[in-house]
Design a protein around this motif. Sequence first.
Motif, short mmCIF file in Angstrom:
data_model
loop_
_atom_site.label_atom_id
_atom_site.label_comp_id
_atom_site.label_asym_id
_atom_site.label_seq_id
_atom_site.Cartn_x
_atom_site.Cartn_y
_atom_site.Cartn_z
N ALA A 25 0.84 -1.21 0.00
CA ALA A 25 0.00 0.00 0.00
C ALA A 25 0.87 1.25 0.00
N LEU A 26 1.94 1.21 0.82
CA LEU A 26 2.83 2.38 0.88
C LEU A 26 3.46 2.63 -0.49
N LEU A 27 3.87 1.55 -1.15
CA LEU A 27 4.51 1.73 -2.46
C LEU A 27 3.51 2.25 -3.49
N ALA A 28 2.26 1.77 -3.39
CA ALA A 28 1.25 2.24 -4.33
C ALA A 28 1.00 3.73 -4.12
N LEU A 29 0.92 4.14 -2.84
CA LEU A 29 0.75 5.56 -2.52
C LEU A 29 1.93 6.36 -3.06
N THR A 30 3.11 5.79 -2.89
CA THR A 30 4.32 6.44 -3.39
C THR A 30 4.23 6.66 -4.90
N ALA A 31 3.79 5.60 -5.60
CA ALA A 31 3.70 5.71 -7.06
C ALA A 31 2.74 6.83 -7.45
#
Lengths: 255, 715, 544
Positions: free
Chosen positions: B435-441
């Motif tokens: 989820a954090l990586l998706a938010l980052t993207a």
Amino acid sequence: MANWVLRGLRTGIKTSPYPKRGDEAVGVSPGRPSAPLSRTNDAVAALVERCPTNAIIPHDGGVAIDHGRCVHCFRCQGDTAESGVPWESGYEWAAVPDAIARARAKLDRAFGRSLHLRFVDAGACGACVSEARQLNNPYYNLHRLGFFITPTPRNADILLIAGPISDAMGLPLRKAYEALPTPKRVVAIGTCAISGGVFGPSFACAGGAADLLPVDVVVPGCPPPPLAILHGLLTVVERKPPSPLISLPGQAGPT
Amino acid sequence: MSAAGPLFEVFFVLCAAGALAAFLVPARATPLVLSAIGSLAALIILVTSAVLLIGDGGFRVELWPVLSLGTLTLSADRFSSLFLFVSGLVFLPVSLFSAVYLLKFVTHHELRYFSVLYHALFASIVLVLIAADAISFLVAWELVSIATYLLVTYEYERDESAHAGFVMLAMSEAGTIAVAIAFIILSGTSPTLDFTGMRSNAGTAGEGLRWAVFLLSFFGFAVKAGLVPLNSWLPLAHPVAPTNVSALLSAVIVNLGIYGIVRVNFDLMPATAPSAGLIVLVIGSFSALVGILYATIQAEMKRLLAHSTIENMGIIAAGLGAAMVFLATDHEIVAGIALIAALYHLVNHSVYKALLFIGTGAVEAGTGTRDLDRLGGIVRRMPWTSGFFLVGVLSISALPPFNGFVSEWLTLQTILRSALLASTSVKIIFAIAGALLALTAGLAVTCFAKVFAMGFLGMARSKGAGQAVEAHPAMRVALGFLAATCLLLGILPTYVLPFVDRATAPFTHRSVIAALVPPFFDVTAQQQEKVPSAFLGEFHDLGAQVGNALPGRGLIVLHRGEERNPVVFAMSTFYMFFMLALLLIVTFIVFRLLTRHRTLSQGAAWDGGLRRLWPGITYTATGFSNPVRVVFQVLLRPASVADNTEAVARHFRTAIRREYTESHIVDRLVLGPPVDALGIAARVVRRMHVGNVNAYAAYVLIALLLVLIAGVGLL
Amino acid sequence: MNALKMTIPELANEVQPSTNIVDRCDARWKGQAAARLDRTGKTCRIECAGADLVALCEWLTDEEGYAFATLVVEESAKHTWLLTYVFYREATPPWVYVEITLDRHETSVPSLVGLAQGPSVDWHEREAEDLFGLSFEGHPRLGEFVLHEDWPDGVNPMRRNFDPRMRLERREAGPAWQPPTVVVAPGSFAMPVGPIFSDFAESAHFLLETVGEDVIHTIPRFFYKYRGVEKIAEGLPVDRVLLLAERFSGTAAFAHGLAFCQAVEAIDDVAVPARAGALRVLFAELERLRHHAATIAGICNSTALAIATSQAALIEEDLLRLTCEIARHRYLFGVVVPGGVTCDVTEAQCRRLETALADVADRLSNLHRMLRYSSSFLDRLEEVGFVSRGAAICYGIVGPVARASGIACDLRKLHPYAAYHSVDFAVPVERDGDGYARLRLFFHEAEQSASIVRRFVTALPEGAIRAEPVTHRAGAALAAVEAPSGAAFHWVRLREDGTVVRFRVTPPAFANWHAFHLAAENFAFQDFPIILASFGLSNAECDR
């Protein structure tokens, strides 16, 4: 939220029958002076004297009413034929100015069914703005007739102008007109936008929209009631015939 | 023994020659000489690494023995070669760019000094990557640190560069010490500093020692990689460094940190339990988010790019962490894919980050500013630079068909494969990381949409931007090279991934390329691998059509699962690119056909009827990212705001000044307290210095007494 | 605004003992100012020299508790200047005129903007500077106010020798021209709104200074609709100027027409028949009711609450139709004349009004109740567009906006005109000063208006609706009327032949728009339409 929906439903349908039928509701229009047949010269002179904006013009043994100058001051209103001019009811007041009528005998059918309009206040007193705003209310509901308000003149087909065109609004108005894609139409609403009304022409404002832009349809009235503005819009798309801007003696006004 | 050995020799000789040449040519010619020799050296590194990656032979040279600690050894396996290749790929355009960029220093600075450091840096980077024992590794590592420090503080007369350099050097040294201790622990009871020896020691080491080695080495390498909470030096060093050095910092030097993490955790001491991997995963995901959050609210391009480097290093670390967990839980194929994804992202990041830094340098050269709030409208005046920069922006925003998309997509996909894992708590951690990586993207798109929209489009917000001049052809060549690489790495990942796989295969004990890029067209390979029939039914046609025309492994990145679930995930940026181009062309043609009878008229933008538009009413970068700032204010408190009002005649405000004070969450929460505590302790200690001879004599006596007591106690 | 708050005396709390203002003035300003009461005993004229103006006005506002109403600049035929600063308060006498006379060549006047209540004089001075060419010493911001940047330098349209029918060649504004801004912050920029809005809105321009979604400061710019009403009126007969007085602000036509007529009646000393006075109240309240319904519709619309907007718009249109039915015209044009009104109300119409307004009041209270329970609606209004009481006093805000900030000032009570002395009604006051307080106030005032009309229609006095025509006299008078959006001051000076020499209008919108920027500070961009709507002001009224 359901509360609001219920309230809305309970209010029922308020929509005006116009333009399918005439709207008979009391108070939709203040009416306007009409031209009676013939008068004595003295009566004509008295009437002309009574009008502060020169909207009453002697004509052919009677008086003609130039609605483009009338500001609805009611000073010419009289009970008897001799003491004043009779007021006619109705609201189908939109007219096509002579110059345009000659140049383009018939407004071409460039527009489809739906039209977008942009309103520009060029020094209006607020009454015209208010009446134009009423077009959005459930009584008049402009959208049902295929007219939509657009935020930017870039998407608009019709420019709706109110006010005598104050000088500071001249530039914005011209910019808005130029931003309109062709084909475009200009509708001037209210006596001010037609002749300058009580304000213009003066050092601070022009004498109506025609001083700056080609105007296709004018809607006289001070202010023109919402149905008259609606008539103006319908005139643009030729769904209603225009009325004359000047009522001549003997001419039956629209009902 | 391949041709690699002589090539390395030529490379080191070239570097030395480059350093020497600076003393022989006039200052004005130095940039050109540096550029020529640097490019040549980079080309040689590219060739060498290509030889090593493609060929089967390795490279190993034993220099001389040191005491009884083993022999100083240089060796390059395929994994080193991958990093060497990336370094060459970045050094080549950076050297080209330097030819023009360094000219601005000719009058005020000593370029000979720069030239020596530049070549020394390149040589020591290569040395780090081919060091095969702890001593040569640490020596090379120190050389890199020192060369970097000196290059970053090249414009030493500026106060902020002294501060940034100090922070960088201090953190870097702390890291080196940690790594050195880790190596000493790893050398274990049979003292050997040779990596081969350490490898065998690690296999027998106890759990406690393994943890010590992991934590110390991870700390040391994370400093270099700029992972949260050891990232403070990055946003400080980048803005003050010369732009070509910034590009090297972000595109090459931080990679060394990742190199170290992989070398220790996959090669020297492969993880046996998922915990270490989870730590790397969590730190990686947080680095990614924190990095992009701060990048989004920056308006200074180099600082923004520095924060974005933290983000990308975080994504890479997250991939590594996932690979470590999968490897420790015996999911070798997924581990391999995760490792490939992480390293492919590293390659991509190096390329587009170098592109963006060089682009920033070109913009600064053309306009005199890097402040996005003062740029704007330069796309019309610098079309080439802007076009190439746009490629970099699209790549870093992970938008298809550019390279950033491929590796970020792969990283996310492998993290989603956490379904394979048994432990629920590990699954939850993976889910959060995903989820954090998706938010980052998502934030990355916001961030770089801002960079391009505010910096390059719209109206010029300063005189410099209004009079921007297009970059020098050499800069444009460098930019064009990198932009083309971005596109190629984006649309042809299937041709690159096998080489990455060759680099990582030894760590996962098997090649996973067949599970990632299936051999559609290679008939022999198809026969060797048991390809599920369901899979062939779905994908063979599509592959075959193109396969007849094109050599290689097809154009689809696809993870093949079991018979039951033949395709776990699949994607083809090549087809996307093809369809995108086709759609654009068809749309254009159809549109032109439909409107061929219409006349086109152009008008001014609708301005609400204003007299005129002026730059002060266009959105700024700060304004664009303010919603992000506001949303995350509670979480990160990235800035404190102070309003200051000035008025005349009692009531008339002439100015409302709003000042922001940036405070990074890491500085505030992690570094702040210990630094404050140290300060307090130092003040306490300072009280001992009373300046009185008697007091100092007393200190000596007390110390002597303590030693005596301790000695007696021991006896 | 905190600093501002502290410097402002809380006026209403320190009511002076009502000894004679003339005595107090003489005691305090012996030899410097001459005070005298006029024959009605309601106005105290204080003549003073320009040098004493600031100190005298400071005494009036800070110690005597007077509030500034308007500044009337008159250029006499002999080319001398007469500046009348009008102050008012709830006391006897309610009006104080501070007069200074200047020589023809003397165009410099000390500015009052440095006083605690300086901002209330600010726009008056800027306007006078633009239109008359007077210069107000100590005023930091003069120029480009009523007349925009394309107006030629050195031409002052209100001067006697300026021909109102003259069309001037406008000059080209320089390429570097741009409005001044005050926010200095990294990355700050300005969002322009207007002059052409995206809806049926009146023309005005707002520059929202922002660093993104948060707007730090708003710079409004008006007078896009300046039609020079005051200048056009000069030299015209009273009945012609009446058209202007009614039509410069069509949504408050009756109130302004009434104010003008009252000023003329005061000069001519005409007694208005009782029935006419009652009808004036009736029509004025009908107008207020419609105005408030329109404002409520506007507030609902600004929060995009569709059904509530429709409900309020239905009420507004029903009131327009009712007005048209009773008074011939939807906006009450041509109803009021000097000496009375032109249109009577029949017994049947009274009954019609009674039932119709009962229905309207019912629907309004219903709408108010439903809005009170719509939390999503209240969220948008509460704590939005806050104006503190101190700021309201400082800026001389009038009408519902002032009353929503805790200032219980209403000219209908303060200085009853027409038949307001004969009716008992409440002046609602709210203390919160935010958008919601203003909405509540509009509802309560509308309620009061409906109830006033309903009480009047049951007991209309018999008699004529218009006084016998009288001959005009020369003279000047000030009339004050509580227009729907606040206090309107009309200053009229007539010649013997009944032509207007000077017509000075100070509409409520002029005072309240000036204070608008106080409410439009530190808010989120999407709240701007709400703040705008909650003021319920007309630009036409402000710009004239």
